[in-house]
Design a protein around this motif. Sequence first.
Motif, short mmCIF file in Angstrom:
data_model
loop_
_atom_site.label_atom_id
_atom_site.label_comp_id
_atom_site.label_asym_id
_atom_site.label_seq_id
_atom_site.Cartn_x
_atom_site.Cartn_y
_atom_site.Cartn_z
N PRO A 173 56.38 98.14 77.01
CA PRO A 173 55.31 97.15 77.65
C PRO A 173 55.53 96.96 79.01
O PRO A 173 56.70 97.11 79.77
CB PRO A 173 55.52 95.80 76.64
N PHE A 221 49.94 106.80 76.92
CA PHE A 221 50.08 105.98 78.10
C PHE A 221 48.84 105.42 78.35
O PHE A 221 47.71 105.94 78.59
CB PHE A 221 50.52 106.81 79.45
N LYS A 230 51.93 110.57 87.52
CA LYS A 230 53.49 110.89 87.52
C LYS A 230 53.79 111.38 85.96
O LYS A 230 54.63 112.31 85.84
CB LYS A 230 54.44 109.71 87.84
N LEU A 246 43.60 105.76 81.38
CA LEU A 246 43.69 105.40 82.73
C LEU A 246 42.37 104.62 83.52
O LEU A 246 41.77 103.98 82.35
CB LEU A 246 43.87 106.67 83.73
P1 NAD Z 1 50.78 100.75 85.89
O1 NAD Z 1 50.18 102.30 85.86
O2 NAD Z 1 51.16 100.09 87.08
O3 NAD Z 1 51.68 100.42 84.59
C1 NAD Z 1 51.45 100.77 83.12
C2 NAD Z 1 52.76 100.95 82.64
O4 NAD Z 1 53.53 102.09 83.17
C3 NAD Z 1 53.98 99.76 82.73
O5 NAD Z 1 54.37 99.62 81.63
C4 NAD Z 1 54.73 100.08 83.77
O6 NAD Z 1 55.97 99.73 83.58
C5 NAD Z 1 54.87 101.60 83.24
N1 NAD Z 1 55.35 102.61 84.59
C6 NAD Z 1 55.20 102.36 85.80
N2 NAD Z 1 55.77 103.47 86.55
C7 NAD Z 1 56.40 104.27 85.66
C8 NAD Z 1 56.65 105.52 85.72
N3 NAD Z 1 56.96 106.32 86.68
N4 NAD Z 1 56.99 106.20 84.54
C9 NAD Z 1 56.47 105.82 83.37
N5 NAD Z 1 55.97 104.43 83.18
C10 NAD Z 1 55.90 104.05 84.07
O7 NAD Z 1 49.42 100.15 85.22
P2 NAD Z 1 49.08 98.50 85.09
O8 NAD Z 1 48.99 97.88 86.74
O9 NAD Z 1 49.99 97.80 84.35
O10 NAD Z 1 47.65 98.33 84.60
C11 NAD Z 1 46.55 98.44 85.17
C12 NAD Z 1 45.67 99.83 84.95
O11 NAD Z 1 45.60 100.05 83.71
C13 NAD Z 1 44.33 99.85 85.62
O12 NAD Z 1 44.10 101.07 86.39
C14 NAD Z 1 43.23 99.81 84.23
O13 NAD Z 1 41.93 100.53 84.26
C15 NAD Z 1 44.22 100.66 83.26
N6 NAD Z 1 43.87 100.59 81.97
C16 NAD Z 1 43.35 101.56 81.29
C17 NAD Z 1 42.92 101.57 80.00
C18 NAD Z 1 42.37 102.61 79.07
O14 NAD Z 1 42.32 102.43 77.96
N7 NAD Z 1 41.84 103.68 79.83
C19 NAD Z 1 43.24 100.30 79.37
C20 NAD Z 1 43.90 99.39 79.80
C21 NAD Z 1 44.25 99.35 81.22
#
Ligand code: NAD
Length: 510
Positions: A173, A221, A230, A246
């Motif tokens: 998470p 993801f 990434k 995303l």
């Molecule tokens: P984020 O990409 O910053 O982080 C998401 C998750 O990825 C976190 O658990 C984080 O710790 C992890 N993470 C970060 N770097 C990583 C790496 N290099 N490798 C693997 N995991 C890594 O996103 P956020 O800020 O937590 O969430 C907001 C974003 O999520 C917004 O852009 C939103 O639109 C999107 N979102 C999309 C959906 C969908 O279903 N399309 C639903 C909800 C949110």
Amino acid sequence: MAVVEAIQAERAGDRRRLRVASPATLEPVGEIDVATPDDVHAAVERARKAQTAWAELPFRERGRFLERAIDVLLSREEELVDTIIAETGKPRAEALAEIVTSCDALQFYARRAEGMLADRSVPLHLLKTKKLRIVYQPLGVVGIITPWNFPFILSLNPSAQALMAGNAVLLKPSEVTPFSGRLVAEVFEAAGLPEGVFQCLSGDGETGAALVGADVDKISFTGSVATGRKIAVACAERLVPCTLELGGKDPMVVCADADLERASAGAVFGAFSNGGQVCTSTERVYVVDEVADAFVRKVVEKTGELRQGPGGESDVGAVIDPAQLDIIESHVADARRKGARVLCGGRRNPEWEGHYYEPTVLADVTHDMDVMREETFGPVLPIMAVRDEDEALALANDTSYGLNANVWTRDKRKGLGLARRLASGSAVVNDCMVTYGVTESPFGGRRDSGIGQVNGETGLRGYCHAQSIVVDRFGSKSEFLWFPYTARKSKTMRRLMRLLWGTPLGRLLS
Ligand code: NAD
């Protein structure tokens, strides 16, 4: 003060420790140790051991564990809601909605997975001497990485699907909301899930990256485009499949014949529910000129009635990740500089110490503004008047995203026609954001909004490999296509080709 801050590790060992604070009150919520790559590898090993026996259970038994998880949700509902509110600053109704949709997802997949993943016999159109069966095999160990905006349901829903398909799950998470993710693990544990079948790894991007690089069979993801890219690269290196849910920049199209009362209420809900932090939030509106003034007046009026603040009883919650506040402010500043009018909001809420941004409506916006092109992910609603529906659709599709969209008209047929012309993963007519509520609907974005789909039959099958098994029916000593290749076989193939595809009757039969 940052909501998540690194603090000195207090225990022996090499784990970093993060302190989490409430975005609504800035009060501490708790601390987590960041799982190291070694922790991740050990968890993958435990998961792999546990997965074989889990996959051998009949669907009905796996479903029973999920149904028991519903009992746990119902009995611990208040505690779950309080934790979600503590780390997100959401209104109570929105935290509760995460539990409601979780019950629905658990029940839906517990009961229906068997039918959706049952072996299928497919009649072959040509080779009548063979039988084809499609068998849905679990992939093995699935890594699920989730964001902070819906920390409970976005962690539980894909996990329920992957588990019902017979996989073991490792959940990572968001570090912004780690405690909701941990609660998902506690719920499954209390439901009696065998050890190792579901594990939660607390940590930040480093833990997520370690999970993506570990011996997993799929990554599911949900998060930002930047992290999604990434992950896609890392998965490509190892040839591991991934689904990427995303960000979005969802458009709303308001036709001249729309019910303006409903459309304006829908715009306010679509833009400001969950504080605008929904991947399918309405992020920009195109309204046909002749009704634009009336529509904007109603939107501003309804926005003015929204209550904001901590305590769970408001309408619009906090900005969950303070890093997002900078993006919201920079989008509004850029719009102002380029000539947008701020009709309401347009600043942090000075009433509260926490991270609150006032629900904001912008008019006179243009497509060279960040607020019309980049994901804002906050309570900001820019509205643009357009000549007609064609111009609205052209502007709606002028984006690098493609997640969801909504169209408003009293003519449902026309609405369906307009929705089909939107280059979005899904669309809604006369409502908004219902894709996650409808469990049956496959959900996923196009272009920068992602790859693959979750939910429904398509999503569930995404946690499986569809293995095709061809069975010979008659057991003859040899097959026409086997050795030896002779001139006579070549001649027969040519004849057959002409017969099947060289005559109208042949084409009909083939
Ligand atoms: P984020 O990409 O910053 O982080 C998401 C998750 O990825 C976190 O658990 C984080 O710790 C992890 N993470 C970060 N770097 C990583 C790496 N290099 N490798 C693997 N995991 C890594 O996103 P956020 O800020 O937590 O969430 C907001 C974003 O999520 C917004 O852009 C939103 O639109 C999107 N979102 C999309 C959906 C969908 O279903 N399309 C639903 C909800 C949110």
